[in-house]
Design a protein around this motif. Structure first.
Motif: not given
Lengths: 367, 367
Positions: B221, B214, B218
């Motif tokens: 995520r 992660f 990004d």
DNA sequence: TTGAAAGCGCTAACAG
DNA sequence: CTGTTAGCGCTTTCAA
């Protein structure tokens, strides 16, 4: 106003209103702030050994304080060498070249060289255009892969203009041809020969070659020659190559036709891995199992081939290393700028890197 | 000798002995041969409309005769703009970015811009180093993909220095945050949500997410958040994500452990296609069939996914178009150099391109 | 429509 | 060890 000698730094110069740190600060500003001459400031960055420690420190401080960022353009223009290497690859959509780029970028950057990348898409016309573009940027040299090194106007031009370059993947004739061309590759013909012999050793007798357009890749032709060597050496029939137009689309129809034939091959040698992966899928769609019903051997050794199940059997090239070595050789030529041709004429022009066979996986005995 | 004003072209300048056509021929040489001033010769190339047809012709003739090749360095230095766009991508080993590069190269070149490519390998430290390098080359602007756009020192720096840039793949918060950052991407969260909902619609209840680190992405995520949305909306349990270190190596052990559990998932959502392909192979090695025993959904839509059999079910992004649009937006910003921030503040900073679901293939009903 | 002149930012003789 | 000076090749006011 006479052509007066202004102070090194003109305060009334048309500075953009926006306050962009680092932007617009020149070496002259730094020199002024450090109370040294422009020349000394310059030396601190390009020939540190020529300047006293304490002075250098003052300059560095000033540079940091003003967030000075050297403008490479000025340096390049004046130095008459850009320390930029032009790189022309056919495409990045084939992982072979993407992996090669890794090697190129790493070794060029760590040697302090910059890179300019263009892709030719295997089109000679685009090759010419892109090379001209690199030349306008005054690259110091080039690393490139052309469609056909034995018949390339672009290479002829580079030779004529004495632009240093090193071919990657294109394999120039070992020697004797008098060609001064440098290349880094594996031995395409020999390695293909070995790969096909492994197929034969596994028991295959009818082996077909699937390839991209021969006109777009001299490597494909050389690999086919290796196939011919292996087949002839074993008294086996050389089948006509199947040239597929696209690596990235299904060519199921062609494959179907081939397999429908009464004398369908029991193994395929594909001149590159991407093609091999496509062929395997086409075969599966035809209800055939790989390697139980048909074996498939690729060429390139892209990382992805090792990831799929069963792993792709293939002739492995050291792709990143091909890139790294090409840069290394080019750098050597650039270094000995004096009389490069003579300097390393003795050394082999064609650097052959070791290949390897990755067997098992998609290659098994014939059904 | 006083600082005398020499003729435009100094014949005694240290010309290299080697006769390299086109190399060493300057605009001044052309001007001389065409019997015009340096200024006029220059105008012929940069502002043709300012010069009489016949004169222009003479200059062109002379240029051709001498095989003149403009030195972009001189032009760039003087013009204070390089028409070079810096591009920073995490890696080309992931086909997503290789495909994106195609779009970037095509639209930049056709707009007359040059490119300088660097890769960051998802490492923030290397991001800083490479960006500094691009800045030294005085790129006019940049197109980049950073590890984490919401916490990026590199982006902060670019903002501070007012360097125009457009993010590719990184998706900045829609609006309201006051961020002036521009980005081109798909809607990661929404598209992931849709993908996972398709899995749920197929009957899956235990769905696990496999992702890269992660911290390195990004996007990963945001896609995980989309998974959470879909699961929560259906009252299903959100499983902890499995973060795999490498896209390019087998992670069979981790997968085995997951599947050994009594409550093994019936479907995997992988945050990128490369990962998905690896996971599918790992599953096969465990003796599991895809999609008969386990379903796998990827994300990215790389061309290769459509080539394998069964085709990889995935959330498709328009990769080449993301690159092309990023360049297009950057070019617009560069064009309206005057007051760019205000000029297009009204327009959405975050351009969201349409995504698509490619289902079937590796996704089927749970066993 | 054209020319003369002044640099862009930096490096490299050449002196001191 | 440091400063002075002359450009690298090109674009661009400013005048003519």
């Amino acid at each position: 106003m006479p052509p007066s000698r202004r102070a090194a730094n003109s305060l009334q110069s048309p500075r953009l209103a926006s306050a962009e740190p680092g932007h617009g600060v020149t070496l002259a500003d730094v020199a002024l702030a450090a109370k040294v001459s422009l020349a000394t400031a310059s030396r601190v960055f390009s020939h540190p050994q020529l300047v006293r420690e304490a002075t250098a420190q003052r300059v560095h401080d000033a540079a940091r304080r003003l967030s000075f960022r050297p403008n490479l353009l000025g340096a390049k223009l004046r130095a008459q060498q850009t320390r930029i290497i032009g790189v022309m690859l056919p495409t990045l959509d084939n992982a072979v070249f993407a992996e090669c780029w890794r090697g190129i970028e790493e070794s060029a950057m760590s040697a302090g060289y910059s890179l300019m990348l263009v892709t030719s898409n295997y089109e000679p016309a685009r090759e010419r255009e892109r090379v001209e573009y690199l030349l306008r940027h005054r690259v110091d040299g080039m690393v490139l892969t052309v469609a056909d090194a034995s018949d390339s106007t672009v290479l002829d031009q580079l030779d004529r203009e004495a632009v240093p370059y090193v071919l990657a993947y294109n394999q120039v004739a070992a020697q004797g041809t008098g060609s001064q061309r440098h290349s880094v590759s594996v031995d395409n013909r020999t390695s293909a020969d070995e790969g096909v012999k492994a197929l034969i050793a596994a028991g295959h007798r009818r082996i077909a070659v699937i390839s991209g357009a021969f006109t777009a890749s001299d490597r494909a032709r050389q690999r086919f020659a290796g196939y011919e060597d292996a087949m002839r050496a074993n008294g086996l029939p050389v089948l006509a190559p199947v040239n597929l137009p696209s690596h990235t689309a299904s060519n199921a129809d062609q494959i179907r036709r081939l397999m429908a034939d009464g004398t369908a091959p029991t193994a395929f040698f594909c001149t590159n891995d991407l093609l091999a992966i496509g062929v395997i899928s086409d075969l599966k769609r035809l209800g055939l199992r790989v390697p139980a019903d048909v074996s498939v051997l690729g060429y390139d050794g892209i990382a992805l081939g090792g990831l799929v199940e069963p792993p792709l059997a293939t002739v492995v090239q050291p792709n990143a290393d091909i890139g790294a070595q090409a840069i290394a050789r080019l750098l050597r030529r650039l270094g000995s700028a004096g009389a490069p041709q003579l300097a390393d004429a003795a050394a082999s022009q064609a650097l052959l890197l070791p290949h390897a066979l990755r067997l098992g996986g998609t290659v098994g005995p014939p059904a």
